[in-house]
Design a protein around this motif. Structure first.
Motif, PDB file in Angstrom:
ATOM      1  N   ASP A  63      -0.523  12.838   4.749  1.00  0.00           N
ATOM      2  CA  ASP A  63       0.392  12.535   3.651  1.00  0.00           C
ATOM      3  C   ASP A  63       1.757  11.976   3.695  1.00  0.00           C
ATOM      4  O   ASP A  63       2.760  11.774   2.911  1.00  0.00           O
ATOM      5  CB  ASP A  63       0.412  13.664   2.619  1.00  0.00           C
ATOM      6  CG  ASP A  63       1.192  14.766   3.396  1.00  0.00           C
ATOM      7  OD1 ASP A  63       1.153  14.923   4.698  1.00  0.00           O
ATOM      8  OD2 ASP A  63       1.456  15.861   2.620  1.00  0.00           O
ATOM      9  N   GLN A  64       2.113  11.723   5.281  1.00  0.00           N
ATOM     10  CA  GLN A  64       3.477  11.221   5.467  1.00  0.00           C
ATOM     11  C   GLN A  64       3.385   9.900   5.825  1.00  0.00           C
ATOM     12  O   GLN A  64       2.488   9.201   6.512  1.00  0.00           O
ATOM     13  CB  GLN A  64       3.984  12.035   6.940  1.00  0.00           C
ATOM     14  CG  GLN A  64       4.040  13.503   6.596  1.00  0.00           C
ATOM     15  CD  GLN A  64       4.996  14.023   7.708  1.00  0.00           C
ATOM     16  OE1 GLN A  64       6.007  13.530   7.968  1.00  0.00           O
ATOM     17  NE2 GLN A  64       4.351  15.231   8.403  1.00  0.00           N
ATOM     18  N   VAL A  65       4.728   9.095   5.008  1.00  0.00           N
ATOM     19  CA  VAL A  65       4.511   7.658   5.359  1.00  0.00           C
ATOM     20  C   VAL A  65       5.928   7.625   6.199  1.00  0.00           C
ATOM     21  O   VAL A  65       6.779   8.168   6.149  1.00  0.00           O
ATOM     22  CB  VAL A  65       5.081   6.913   4.246  1.00  0.00           C
ATOM     23  CG1 VAL A  65       5.181   5.423   4.432  1.00  0.00           C
ATOM     24  CG2 VAL A  65       3.656   6.884   3.427  1.00  0.00           C
ATOM     25  N   VAL A  66       5.707   7.024   7.667  1.00  0.00           N
ATOM     26  CA  VAL A  66       6.748   6.633   8.599  1.00  0.00           C
ATOM     27  C   VAL A  66       7.307   5.239   8.705  1.00  0.00           C
ATOM     28  O   VAL A  66       6.469   4.468   8.820  1.00  0.00           O
ATOM     29  CB  VAL A  66       6.335   6.903   9.795  1.00  0.00           C
ATOM     30  CG1 VAL A  66       7.595   6.922  10.901  1.00  0.00           C
ATOM     31  CG2 VAL A  66       6.008   8.681   9.858  1.00  0.00           C
ATOM     32  N   LEU A  67       8.278   4.851   8.205  1.00  0.00           N
ATOM     33  CA  LEU A  67       9.078   3.557   8.168  1.00  0.00           C
ATOM     34  C   LEU A  67      10.315   3.656   9.409  1.00  0.00           C
ATOM     35  O   LEU A  67      10.995   4.445   9.428  1.00  0.00           O
ATOM     36  CB  LEU A  67       9.824   3.503   6.877  1.00  0.00           C
ATOM     37  CG  LEU A  67      10.694   2.308   6.522  1.00  0.00           C
ATOM     38  CD1 LEU A  67       9.702   0.950   6.791  1.00  0.00           C
ATOM     39  CD2 LEU A  67      11.078   1.996   5.254  1.00  0.00           C
ATOM     40  N   VAL A  68      10.059   2.639  10.177  1.00  0.00           N
ATOM     41  CA  VAL A  68      11.161   2.318  11.035  1.00  0.00           C
ATOM     42  C   VAL A  68      11.826   1.138  11.017  1.00  0.00           C
ATOM     43  O   VAL A  68      11.075  -0.208  10.791  1.00  0.00           O
ATOM     44  CB  VAL A  68      10.622   2.413  12.581  1.00  0.00           C
ATOM     45  CG1 VAL A  68      11.512   2.102  13.682  1.00  0.00           C
ATOM     46  CG2 VAL A  68       9.744   3.767  12.600  1.00  0.00           C
ATOM     47  N   THR A  69      12.925   0.853  11.225  1.00  0.00           N
ATOM     48  CA  THR A  69      13.630  -0.583  11.214  1.00  0.00           C
ATOM     49  C   THR A  69      14.228  -0.577  12.532  1.00  0.00           C
ATOM     50  O   THR A  69      15.297   0.609  13.122  1.00  0.00           O
ATOM     51  CB  THR A  69      14.493  -0.990  10.175  1.00  0.00           C
ATOM     52  OG1 THR A  69      15.535   0.179  10.124  1.00  0.00           O
ATOM     53  CG2 THR A  69      13.923  -0.968   8.937  1.00  0.00           C
TER      54      THR A  69
ATOM     55  N   LYS B  38       0.694  -1.213  -0.137  1.00  0.00           N
ATOM     56  CA  LYS B  38       0.130  -0.006   0.098  1.00  0.00           C
ATOM     57  C   LYS B  38       0.864   1.297  -0.113  1.00  0.00           C
ATOM     58  O   LYS B  38       0.576   2.179  -0.721  1.00  0.00           O
ATOM     59  CB  LYS B  38      -1.082   0.024   1.157  1.00  0.00           C
ATOM     60  CG  LYS B  38      -1.740   1.236   1.312  1.00  0.00           C
ATOM     61  CD  LYS B  38      -2.465   1.222   2.562  1.00  0.00           C
ATOM     62  CE  LYS B  38      -3.345   2.647   2.806  1.00  0.00           C
ATOM     63  NZ  LYS B  38      -4.026   2.405   4.149  1.00  0.00           N
ATOM     64  N   HIS B  39       2.128   1.204   0.772  1.00  0.00           N
ATOM     65  CA  HIS B  39       2.854   2.413   0.957  1.00  0.00           C
ATOM     66  C   HIS B  39       4.062   2.351  -0.096  1.00  0.00           C
ATOM     67  O   HIS B  39       4.568   3.561  -0.373  1.00  0.00           O
ATOM     68  CB  HIS B  39       3.515   2.394   2.195  1.00  0.00           C
ATOM     69  CG  HIS B  39       2.311   2.428   3.430  1.00  0.00           C
ATOM     70  ND1 HIS B  39       1.421   3.465   3.425  1.00  0.00           N
ATOM     71  CD2 HIS B  39       2.275   1.750   4.691  1.00  0.00           C
ATOM     72  CE1 HIS B  39       0.692   3.165   4.492  1.00  0.00           C
ATOM     73  NE2 HIS B  39       0.895   2.284   4.887  1.00  0.00           N
TER      74      HIS B  39
ATOM     75  N   ASP C  95      14.877  -8.271  15.868  1.00  0.00           N
ATOM     76  CA  ASP C  95      14.783  -7.228  14.912  1.00  0.00           C
ATOM     77  C   ASP C  95      13.507  -6.877  14.275  1.00  0.00           C
ATOM     78  O   ASP C  95      12.690  -7.933  14.734  1.00  0.00           O
ATOM     79  CB  ASP C  95      15.814  -7.567  13.731  1.00  0.00           C
ATOM     80  CG  ASP C  95      17.134  -7.496  13.830  1.00  0.00           C
ATOM     81  OD1 ASP C  95      17.512  -7.091  15.067  1.00  0.00           O
ATOM     82  OD2 ASP C  95      17.886  -7.666  13.097  1.00  0.00           O
ATOM     83  N   PHE C  96      12.914  -6.013  14.121  1.00  0.00           N
ATOM     84  CA  PHE C  96      11.649  -5.611  13.497  1.00  0.00           C
ATOM     85  C   PHE C  96      11.690  -4.420  12.706  1.00  0.00           C
ATOM     86  O   PHE C  96      12.600  -3.467  12.767  1.00  0.00           O
ATOM     87  CB  PHE C  96      10.722  -5.489  14.876  1.00  0.00           C
ATOM     88  CG  PHE C  96      10.416  -4.175  15.512  1.00  0.00           C
ATOM     89  CD1 PHE C  96      10.050  -3.070  15.058  1.00  0.00           C
ATOM     90  CD2 PHE C  96      11.393  -4.111  16.655  1.00  0.00           C
ATOM     91  CE1 PHE C  96      10.089  -1.902  15.644  1.00  0.00           C
ATOM     92  CE2 PHE C  96      11.457  -2.764  17.454  1.00  0.00           C
ATOM     93  CZ  PHE C  96      10.560  -1.741  16.795  1.00  0.00           C
ATOM     94  N   TYR C  97      10.473  -4.315  12.015  1.00  0.00           N
ATOM     95  CA  TYR C  97      10.398  -3.189  10.895  1.00  0.00           C
ATOM     96  C   TYR C  97       9.006  -2.591  11.223  1.00  0.00           C
ATOM     97  O   TYR C  97       7.880  -3.529  11.478  1.00  0.00           O
ATOM     98  CB  TYR C  97      10.592  -3.363   9.514  1.00  0.00           C
ATOM     99  CG  TYR C  97       9.960  -4.974   8.825  1.00  0.00           C
ATOM    100  CD1 TYR C  97       8.889  -4.534   8.198  1.00  0.00           C
ATOM    101  CD2 TYR C  97      10.601  -5.974   9.272  1.00  0.00           C
ATOM    102  CE1 TYR C  97       8.090  -5.946   7.875  1.00  0.00           C
ATOM    103  CE2 TYR C  97       9.793  -7.255   8.735  1.00  0.00           C
ATOM    104  CZ  TYR C  97       8.610  -7.078   7.995  1.00  0.00           C
ATOM    105  OH  TYR C  97       7.942  -8.028   7.566  1.00  0.00           O
ATOM    106  N   TRP C  98       8.617  -1.577  10.841  1.00  0.00           N
ATOM    107  CA  TRP C  98       7.008  -0.778  11.259  1.00  0.00           C
ATOM    108  C   TRP C  98       6.860   0.111  10.130  1.00  0.00           C
ATOM    109  O   TRP C  98       7.832   1.139  10.006  1.00  0.00           O
ATOM    110  CB  TRP C  98       7.156  -0.366  12.642  1.00  0.00           C
ATOM    111  CG  TRP C  98       6.023   0.256  13.080  1.00  0.00           C
ATOM    112  CD1 TRP C  98       4.814  -0.463  13.732  1.00  0.00           C
ATOM    113  CD2 TRP C  98       5.518   1.703  13.339  1.00  0.00           C
ATOM    114  NE1 TRP C  98       3.769   0.185  14.044  1.00  0.00           N
ATOM    115  CE2 TRP C  98       4.130   1.725  13.493  1.00  0.00           C
ATOM    116  CE3 TRP C  98       6.006   2.680  12.486  1.00  0.00           C
ATOM    117  CZ2 TRP C  98       3.607   2.911  13.879  1.00  0.00           C
ATOM    118  CZ3 TRP C  98       5.406   3.931  12.789  1.00  0.00           C
ATOM    119  CH2 TRP C  98       4.169   3.919  13.420  1.00  0.00           C
ATOM    120  N   VAL C  99       5.627   0.385   9.767  1.00  0.00           N
ATOM    121  CA  VAL C  99       5.381   1.460   8.839  1.00  0.00           C
ATOM    122  C   VAL C  99       3.887   1.770   9.210  1.00  0.00           C
ATOM    123  O   VAL C  99       3.021   1.018   9.412  1.00  0.00           O
ATOM    124  CB  VAL C  99       5.453   0.584   7.488  1.00  0.00           C
ATOM    125  CG1 VAL C  99       4.352  -0.327   7.274  1.00  0.00           C
ATOM    126  CG2 VAL C  99       5.311   1.884   6.279  1.00  0.00           C
TER     127      VAL C  99
END
Length: 743
Positions: A541-547, A514-515, A532-536
């Motif tokens: 209108d802002q997409v935030v991505l974290v690893t 989707k993103h 370890d993990f990842y998150w979105v």
């Protein structure tokens, strides 16, 4: 595909592992598939494949075609089809198709006795199916791995793998899967000469196959039972069971199984010393195997050599045995080679080639394990005593003969009767002295032998006591192993449940799609669960991505990752904080509060990279990217650049209390659409190989730069393969996470 087992027992009658090159094929075919029907299916599938697009359905159809080739004994073509399916699966990122292809290739490589290649493919399949909740394919892959070990003569490892597969099938498999493993376990017991236990497993399997009306497997049970009875010396009963198997295999038009059954019947006739019948059955078996293109013909060749030796036709015997020796050496079949070398030594000796026979005998001795026991000791002592007595007896005879010659010479020279008498008396006295010395020497030897026997008896008593103690220790260890196994099983069940929970909170494919139009996620936990993990997430209108890389791995790391995910949801989704710097600052405060770090300094924490992406206000062809890192960088590569750029994260770990205040730095970039972003944990760069060398950041960046022109979906398997080649036999040291996205 049904489990391809178990004439293993049938050939195990012939040697500890002779039959293993052929035993698995029997269950490959089914009674519902005649050869004409198989040929028709093959033609239909080949025509269908030409019309299909390159998608997952085409991969599945290729696997069906591979099964048809395997049932037709065309293993080389089956491998080629499997490799085509593997290449296509990698190209379209069909993950299950990749590991299903590894399974198919590994299975067919084993039929051709290419064990190292087979084990490599099957190990990849086992790892995937075990960690992706697919117990049936996991059990089947373990089964094929166990067959490889069994074919190589590693009975201990084979039994270990078979028992593990049996537990899986009893819980998740079909009755036939359970029956297949029962036969395999029975075969291992047969190899260990525990025939009652082997027969017990064979009959349990036979009852299952009769209830499921599976004739092909019934044939396998019959021939294994025939083998067991033949080992017990009941050759007539063995022939009855084997002929039942032969009738079923011919009825099913199963050429490979028929060949194996013929060889087994030939072996029984050898044990009955009916060599012409043995030759007839083995030649027919060899002819069938040649027509099928099977290279593993060690057993019928060796049996032909043995039968011709029984008929005293040693030239023919040697010819067949040498052919068997060549195949056994090529395929590293040590148990087969031991028996072949022994038979070659005997046949060469019979034709007078003593030097060649001696060489074969030496090689046989090098391979043959031997034990030095009390019986050998007594025999050696007895032979030594006999040798010394024989030597002394021959010396006495020589002395007496010498005396007679001297006396005759004196008489012939005409010496006086008186001198002759003196000489006779002197010789008599000498003889008495000699006999006295010999008597004393013999008495001394008897005393020495008596003392030696007493010492041996004492030593034997000590050995028996030690054996009893070892047996008791072994029983105690077995009990401890059982407890450890149950405890480990419970722990693993709990951890797998935790993995399901962790997988549920990580972003699904649909959310990532989707993103991001193009991305990859290389996620390899060291243990079942990951730190370890990842998150979105998207806010307006802002997409935030974290690893993130939490402290530790396994269960501790997984707990920390779940805590961090809950905090991220609160910070971004509830509090609407989207600036990476503010996200990390808030996450630092919440973590210190949640973990009570003031009372318990640095109990845990994490390193992370945070990126926010939103449309640019200055140009439609670019995006605004904000980045902040906690000891983790962001790498990016724009379409017009030739080098990868790096934005370093702040030297702050979340969850750590510092003496002086430290603040996160935020970087703002205007990047063109098409720019590649890479972020993740340090597990990949820090992975060591067998030389204790790290994979390294520079090596990773070079690899990314070399493959910049291909899609991210194609980049992931290249990176993963480079990692596996670097690791080789080295185990994974930490959780590994790397994400790539295209703006």
């Amino acid at each position: 595909m049904a489990f391809k087992i178990h004439l293993l027992g049938a050939y195990a009658a012939l040697s500890p592992r002779l039959f293993l090159g052929l035993w698995i094929f029997l269950l490959l075919s089914f009674p519902d598939y005649a050869q004409k029907k198989i040929s028709s299916q093959k033609d239909s599938l080949e025509r269908l494949i030409k019309t299909l697009p390159n998608d997952s359905n085409k991969v599945k159809t290729l696997h069906q075609l591979g099964h048809i080739y395997t049932k037709s004994s065309d293993f080389k073509q089956a491998i080629q089809v499997g490799k085509t399916a593997l290449k296509l699966s990698q190209h379209i990122q069909f993950i299950r198709g990749i590991y299903q292809s590894h399974f198919e290739i590994g299975t067919n490589e084993r039929f051709l006795e290419k064990h190292s290649q087979s084990i490599e493919h099957l190990s990849k399949a086992i790892h995937y199916f075990e960690h992706n909740n697919q117990p049936t394919m996991w059990g089947k892959s373990l089964r094929e791995l166990g067959i490889n070990y069994a074919q190589q003569g590693d009975n201990v490892q084979a039994l270990k793998v078979f028992l593990k597969a049996l537990k899986i099938f009893e819980k998740n498999g079909s009755p036939n899967d359970v029956g297949n493993m029962l036969i395999a376990i029975g075969v291992i017991h047969s190899r260990q000469k525990d025939l009652p236990q082997a027969i017990h497993y064979y009959k349990k399997a036979l009852s299952i196959y009769i209830s499921t009306k599976t004739k092909i497997r019934q044939a396998v049970c019959y021939i294994n039972l025939g083998n067991a009875y033949n080992k017990q010396g009941l050759s007539d009963s063995a022939l009855i069971y084997c002929h039942k198997a032969l009738t079923l295999n011919r009825e099913l038009d199963n050429a490979h199984a028929t060949a194996i059954t013929l060889t087994n019947i030939g072996a029984i006739y050898i044990s009955k010393k009916q060599y012409p019948q043995a030759i007839q059955y083995n030649l027919e078996s060899l002819q069938i195997l040649d027509s099928l293109g099977v290279t593993g013909k060690t057993i019928p060749l060796m049996r032909l050599g043995e039968a011709y030796a029984g008929l005293k036709e040693f030239d023919k015997s040697i010819d067949f045995l040498k052919k068997a020796e060549k195949i056994a050496r090529k395929n590293k079949q040590r148990p087969n080679l031991v028996m072949i070398l022994q038979k070659l030594a005997n046949s060469e000796e019979q034709v007078g080639n003593y030097q060649i026979a001696l060489q074969y005998h030496k090689q046989y001795k090098q391979y043959q394990d031997s034990l030095f026991n009390e019986k050998n000791t007594k025999k050696i002592t007895q032979l030594a005593a006999e040798y010394r007595f024989s030597k002394e007896r021959d010396s006495l005879k020589f002395a007496q003969q010498k005396q007679r010659v001297a006396l005759k010479a004196q008489i012939n020279t005409g010496k006086a009767e008186q001198k002759t008498t003196y000489i006779g008396l002197g010789l008599t006295l000498l003889l008495l002295i000699t006999l006295g010395i010999f008597y004393r020497f013999k008495q001394r030897n008897h005393r020495r032998l008596f003392i030696a026997n007493e010492r041996l008896a004492h030593a034997n008593g000590l050995l028996q006591e030690q054996n009893a103690e070892i047996s008791a220790q072994h029983d105690a260890i077995e009990a401890q192993n059982t407890q450890l196994f149950l405890a480990n099983h419970q722990i693993n069940q709990s951890i797998r449940a935790a993995k399901v929970i962790q997988s549920a909170v990580l972003p699904f494919e649909e959310r990532l799609q989707k993103h991001f139009q193009e991305y990859f996620v290389l996620f390899r936990p060291r243990d079942i669960v990951s730190g370890d993990f990842y998150w979105v997430s998207q806010i307006e209108d802002q997409v935030v991505l974290v690893t993130a890389d939490c402290t530790g791995h396994g269960v501790p790391g997984a707990f920390m990752s779940l805590i961090s995910l809950m905090m991220l949801n609160q910070i971004v989704k509830t509090k609407k904080i989207t600036a990476p710097q503010q996200i990390l600052t808030q996450l630092q405060q919440d973590t210190l509060q949640a973990l009570k770090c003031e009372k318990n300094p640095t109990p845990g924490g994490l390193d992370a990279a945070v990126v926010s992406i939103q449309p640019s206000s200055s140009a439609e062809t670019s995006l605004t990217v904000n980045f902040a890192g906690a000891k983790r960088p962001l790498w990016f590569l724009t379409p017009d650049q030739s080098n990868i750029q790096e934005l370093k994260g702040s030297r702050i770990s979340i969850g750590v209390i510092y003496r002086q205040p430290r603040y996160f730095t935020q970087h703002a970039l205007e990047l063109e659409k098409g720019t590649l972003l890479y972020l993740g944990s340090d597990g990949l760069e820090d992975q060591h190989n067998q030389k204790n060398e790290k994979f390294g950041t520079q090596n990773l960046l070079t690899l990314l730069l070399q493959n910049r022109q291909i899609s991210l979906a194609q980049q992931q398997p290249i990176i993963e393969n480079a990692l596996l080649q670097h690791m080789q036999e080295e185990s994974q040291r930490d959780d590994i996470l790397l994400m790539g996205i295209r703006l």
